[in-house]
Design a protein around this motif. Sequence first.
Motif, short mmCIF file in Angstrom:
data_model
loop_
_atom_site.label_atom_id
_atom_site.label_comp_id
_atom_site.label_asym_id
_atom_site.label_seq_id
_atom_site.Cartn_x
_atom_site.Cartn_y
_atom_site.Cartn_z
N GLN A 170 -3.27 7.85 8.18
CA GLN A 170 -2.06 8.13 7.43
C GLN A 170 -0.75 7.43 7.89
OE1 GLN A 170 -0.02 12.02 7.88
NE2 GLN A 170 -0.36 12.24 5.64
N GLN B 149 1.91 -0.11 8.08
CA GLN B 149 1.79 -1.16 7.50
C GLN B 149 2.53 -1.47 5.90
OE1 GLN B 149 -2.40 -1.71 6.43
NE2 GLN B 149 -2.17 -3.48 5.33
N GLY B 150 2.70 -0.54 5.32
CA GLY B 150 3.34 -0.58 4.16
C GLY B 150 4.88 -0.74 4.21
N GLN C 164 -0.70 4.69 10.09
CA GLN C 164 -1.20 3.26 10.09
C GLN C 164 -0.90 2.80 8.60
OE1 GLN C 164 -4.66 3.25 13.16
NE2 GLN C 164 -5.20 2.53 11.01
N ARG C 165 -1.11 3.57 7.61
CA ARG C 165 -0.66 3.17 6.30
C ARG C 165 0.73 3.07 5.94
NH1 ARG C 165 0.67 6.17 1.82
NH2 ARG C 165 0.54 5.27 -0.11
N TRP C 166 1.62 3.92 6.64
CA TRP C 166 2.99 3.98 6.43
C TRP C 166 3.46 2.76 7.17
CZ3 TRP C 166 3.65 9.82 8.20
CH2 TRP C 166 3.32 10.72 7.31
N ILE D 204 0.73 -1.05 0.06
CA ILE D 204 0.01 -0.14 0.00
C ILE D 204 0.88 1.32 0.00
CG2 ILE D 204 -2.02 -1.26 1.04
CD1 ILE D 204 -1.24 0.25 3.86
N THR D 205 2.04 1.25 0.31
CA THR D 205 3.24 2.32 0.15
C THR D 205 4.02 2.05 -1.18
OG1 THR D 205 4.53 1.11 1.57
CG2 THR D 205 3.30 2.92 2.49
#
Length: 445
Positions: free
Chosen positions: A335, A341-342, A337-339, A296-297
């Motif tokens: 934001q 997880q990625g 959490q995305r970083w 996702i990143t």
Amino acid sequence: MVQYLVALAPTFLVAAFFLIFVQGWSRYQTWARTVTCAIVFAVAVRYLWWRLTDTVLPYPDDGLDFYWVWFLYGIELLAFFDITLFLIIMSRYVDRSAQADALASDFFRRPRQELPTVDVFIPTYNEPLDVLERTIIGALGLHYPGEKLKVYVLDDQRRDWLRRFCEEKGAIHVTRPDNAHAKAGNMNNGLTVSDGEFVAVFDADFVAHRNFLRRTLPFFTDPSIGIVQTPQHFFNRDPVQINLGLERSWPDEQRLFFDEMAASRDAWDISFCCGSCSITRRAALEAIGGFPTESITEDLLTTLTMLNKGYKTRYLNERLSIGLAAENLKGYFVQRQRWCQGGIQTLFVHNGPLRGPGLSLFQRIMFLPVSWLVQYFVRLAILIVPAMYFWTGYPPLFFTEAGDLVSHQLPVLVAYFLLMHWITPTRYLPVVSSAVGAFSTFRML
């Protein structure tokens, strides 16, 4: 009294080193950074050795508290590893502005018709017109020959009003039948309908300064450069600043990375793309099969995949765009959490730091998501140590005497705080930064 003065002697020596020597050095000189970071590292090693020999090994093996003491020492070792990587990164620094000046002088001396073509991608999903209008107008207003520049608004919500707006302003509205692979898939679709030699990416809430291309394009004179990244600046305050009432005394949370760490990573050739406010060589994208969709990143994975192919990322630390920071706590956590997880996802993909071909051992280590995996466990341990002691009586270490603690732990804290004050002035406030980290801990874990 003499006993306490002796215990404080290491702290006085550390403080004297910073006040007498370091404060007179330029933090932009690599030699000064290397010496200072090495001293801090040595002070930390001294502390950890004392912890092991005086406060862990002597603890009697007589119950669960024995494992608790060893567990906490293991947590400290994890924190030490994370800080060691930080010290290595920060021990170098590079400022590319002078290089940009020199390269631009030659790059733009060529005839207008020989300049490369550039496509600007603006991926969007649900942003309103008042946000998108600034971004689109800013991209169309870039200081670059009009026949060499095209602006593509990649609309994943397929909005008729946005198509009409783009037609009115001269941008190209692009849609696709589905939203497969989110932003990465959207930009890959953009690659199929465009043909520019370079692709600049701006998130829908970022506005490019007019000279963005004139400062970044010249770096691609070097054929090994695949991406040029610039910092992300914001014209609004993030929710942490607002909630703590620190809008004037503490910069937004991302300044430490974009103003300091990113430039230091570039000095080590381990800079990475952060998505928005970047420009990429199309040939490099074609060499890796477009923007990767396995994480996702996609920006971080794009960097890693290009490193597999021998391309490098450059970082130009100049304010060449401005955008919107997360406007509320929900957006703030989404934001991050995305970083997080990625970053962790890169451990499991074929082109990540563990399995990606063509990476050196140093690059593999420096692209591991160590900070994401370590920092929140460390902060949680710090928070529960007092509660564990008062509820169960389990101490965190084999206690010798207060003088030993002052002699070994206090110099580490002073050394680290003084280093951060020197190397990242105004970007790090000890108590506030720790509070922000603690605030994020439970949600991020």
